[in-house]
Design an enzyme around this catalytic site. Structure first.
Site, PDB file in Angstrom:
ATOM      1  N   THR A  12       0.767  -1.336   0.113  1.00 45.34           N
ATOM      2  CA  THR A  12       0.009   0.027   0.085  1.00 45.34           C
ATOM      3  C   THR A  12       0.615   1.308   0.119  1.00 45.34           C
ATOM      4  OG1 THR A  12      -1.788  -0.975   1.177  1.00 45.34           O
ATOM      5  CG2 THR A  12      -1.648   1.321   1.317  1.00 45.34           C
ATOM      6  N   ASP A  55       1.806  -6.485  -4.618  1.00 45.51           N
ATOM      7  CA  ASP A  55       1.060  -6.467  -3.453  1.00 45.51           C
ATOM      8  C   ASP A  55       1.887  -7.632  -2.537  1.00 45.51           C
ATOM      9  OD1 ASP A  55      -2.273  -6.183  -2.732  1.00 45.51           O
ATOM     10  OD2 ASP A  55      -1.297  -7.739  -1.746  1.00 45.51           O
ATOM     11  N   SER A  56       1.813  -7.483  -1.356  1.00 44.84           N
ATOM     12  CA  SER A  56       2.783  -8.767  -0.396  1.00 44.84           C
ATOM     13  C   SER A  56       1.876 -10.048  -0.614  1.00 44.84           C
ATOM     14  CB  SER A  56       2.978  -8.054   0.958  1.00 44.84           C
ATOM     15  OG  SER A  56       1.780  -8.206   1.767  1.00 44.84           O
ATOM     16  N   SER A  57       0.568  -9.880  -0.957  1.00 42.76           N
ATOM     17  CA  SER A  57      -0.087 -11.466  -0.846  1.00 42.76           C
ATOM     18  C   SER A  57       0.466 -12.167  -2.106  1.00 42.76           C
ATOM     19  CB  SER A  57      -1.418 -11.245  -0.958  1.00 42.76           C
ATOM     20  OG  SER A  57      -2.032  -9.919  -0.615  1.00 42.76           O
ATOM     21  N   ASP A  88       0.465  -7.298   4.580  1.00 40.15           N
ATOM     22  CA  ASP A  88      -0.291  -8.498   4.785  1.00 40.15           C
ATOM     23  C   ASP A  88       0.514  -9.485   4.913  1.00 40.15           C
ATOM     24  OD1 ASP A  88      -2.788  -7.315   4.256  1.00 40.15           O
ATOM     25  OD2 ASP A  88      -2.951  -7.742   2.091  1.00 40.15           O
ATOM     26  N   THR A 157       3.297  -9.869  14.282  1.00 34.09           N
ATOM     27  CA  THR A 157       2.149 -10.432  13.605  1.00 34.09           C
ATOM     28  C   THR A 157       1.222  -9.038  13.265  1.00 34.09           C
ATOM     29  OG1 THR A 157       0.695 -12.034  13.468  1.00 34.09           O
ATOM     30  CG2 THR A 157       0.668 -10.904  15.422  1.00 34.09           C
ATOM     31  N   ARG A 233      -2.176 -25.460  13.774  1.00 34.84           N
ATOM     32  CA  ARG A 233      -2.586 -24.435  14.418  1.00 34.84           C
ATOM     33  C   ARG A 233      -3.588 -24.925  15.430  1.00 34.84           C
ATOM     34  NH1 ARG A 233      -5.138 -20.479  11.818  1.00 34.84           N
ATOM     35  NH2 ARG A 233      -4.443 -18.942  13.763  1.00 34.84           N
ATOM     36  N   GLN A 267      -3.711 -20.982  18.041  1.00 37.77           N
ATOM     37  CA  GLN A 267      -4.558 -20.070  17.367  1.00 37.77           C
ATOM     38  C   GLN A 267      -4.514 -18.789  18.363  1.00 37.77           C
ATOM     39  OE1 GLN A 267      -8.282 -21.843  15.849  1.00 37.77           O
ATOM     40  NE2 GLN A 267      -6.982 -23.540  15.608  1.00 37.77           N
TER      41      GLN A 267
HETATM   42  N1  ASP Z   1      -2.307  -5.545   0.354  1.00 35.22           N
HETATM   43  C1  ASP Z   1      -1.256  -4.883   0.709  1.00 35.22           C
HETATM   44  C2  ASP Z   1      -0.032  -5.543   0.805  1.00 35.22           C
HETATM   45  O1  ASP Z   1       0.057  -6.125   1.743  1.00 35.22           O
HETATM   46  C3  ASP Z   1      -1.612  -4.217   2.080  1.00 35.22           C
HETATM   47  C4  ASP Z   1      -0.843  -3.403   2.542  1.00 35.22           C
HETATM   48  O2  ASP Z   1       0.391  -3.061   2.171  1.00 35.22           O
HETATM   49  O3  ASP Z   1      -1.255  -2.785   3.737  1.00 35.22           O
HETATM   50  O4  ASP Z   1       0.613  -5.649  -0.184  1.00 35.22           O
END
Ligand code: ASP
Length: 329
Positions: A12, A55-57, A88, A157, A233, A267
């Site tokens: 982001t 995007d980190s996902s 993320d 986390t 978990r 968890q």
């Molecule tokens: N979806 C974004 C990411 O992890 C969220 C962020 O950066 O806050 O790349």
């Protein structure tokens, strides 16, 4: 003046608000830095390095390796490193690098933001300024700087989707609190020699979340020839169903017979797994499982990925998993 390498990986913080969403905008990013925060140059001599924009996902071990290589290649020329990264999976990347960058003598500080730098109420500016300042200080490990705190990377986390205070480090106090003054904690170091880049990671780990009514028959299709470690978990101090048709014990038996490491994390974010406390935990121990103690899922996963890539022996992997390598435990 200290020299800092600022590595951009996306998230982001590198995005541009557009309509209802945000879009990655590599061009804008480097301009924003100096046009909107020219005073960054008063804190350090900053060189920017656009490594990738994701995007980190969408990140995986190949990106962690790129990051580690970038740090290794530039290690001698800079006093510290700041990595701009999506929130993320930031805790996964920070944990992975904490294992891969062995005997670090310089700060490697991850940061990002909840709102793009280009939006008026963005937290990007504050996080970035703080991270740069922390990277000029005497930290010798991987950290996450977010909302006026510096957390140990492998203890942190993501806790909140909507708050600026997005991260926490449930079982370990922050390395620094950032107020009018920056208050740092004096910590033990983990170095046992020269800095080396050992960032390689296996993808033979499977994470299983226990939940009420989980049908173990669904696990029968899992090909344990392709899996070398399972992270379970569990609930609370390490519990999961051990009765009737829903019992996970037959699955644990299968793992044991197949030579698969089974590590149990909780968890619940706070406190530690204790497999001696309840009958489920005791049964897990009997079936060969080991405890993740107070490790985060992010630390447990990346630690196993790292250990599997470096060791063949199950006994060695289990032993090392239960030891603190870089303060993750
Ligand atoms: N979806 C974004 C990411 O992890 C969220 C962020 O950066 O806050 O790349």
């Amino acid at each position: 003046m200290k020299k800092i390498l600022l590595i951009q990986t996306g998230g982001t913080i590198a995005m541009n608000a557009k309509g209802a969403g945000v879009e990655l905008d590599p061009d804008r990013w480097s301009k924003v830095l100096y046009e909107e925060i020219p005073e960054l140059n008063e804190i350090a001599a900053i060189t920017t390095f656009p490594l990738f924009f994701e995007d980190s996902s969408d990140l995986n071990a190949s990106h962690w390796i790129k990051l580690a290589n970038c740090i290794e290649e530039n290690y001698k020329n800079y006093d510290g490193f700041v990595i701009l990264h999506g929130t993320d999976t930031m805790a996964y990347s920070a944990s992975a690098l904490s294992f891969g960058l062995k005997n670090l003598e310089k700060p490697v500080i991850f940061t990002g933001s909840q709102l793009p730098m280009s939006t008026i109420r963005s937290d990007a500016r504050r996080n970035l300024v703080n991270a740069i300042e922390l990277a000029t200080m005497d930290f010798k490990e991987v950290g996450i700087c977010f909302n006026d705190a510096l957390y140990r990377g492998n203890r942190a986390t993501k806790m909140s989707i909507g708050d600026f205070d997005a991260f926490n480090s449930p079982n370990f106090s922050p390395l620094a609190d950032i107020g009018i003054q920056i208050q740092t904690r004096v910590l033990e170091h983990f170095r046992q020699g020269e800095f080396t880049n050992e960032a390689t990671y296996s993808d033979e780990v499977f994470v299983l979340t226990a939940h009420p009514n989980l049908n173990p028959a669904l696990l029968e299709g899992l090909n344990l020839d392709r899996i070398r470690a399972v992270i379970l978990r569990a609930f609370g101090s390490g519990n999961f169903c051990v009765k009737g048709k829903s019992s996970l014990l037959p699955f644990l038996n299968r793992c044991k017979d197949a030579g698969v490491v089974v590590a149990i994390v909780s968890q619940a974010d706070f406190d530690s797994v204790d497999l001696t406390q309840y009958s489920a935990g005791r049964a897990a121990l009997k079936h060969g499982a080991i405890s993740g103690n107070d490790m985060t899922l992010e630390a447990a996963l990346t630690k196993l990925m790292f250990l599997l890539a470096h060791y063949d022996s199950k006994t060695d992997i289990e032993e090392l998993f239960q030891q603190s390598l870089v303060g993750e435990l």
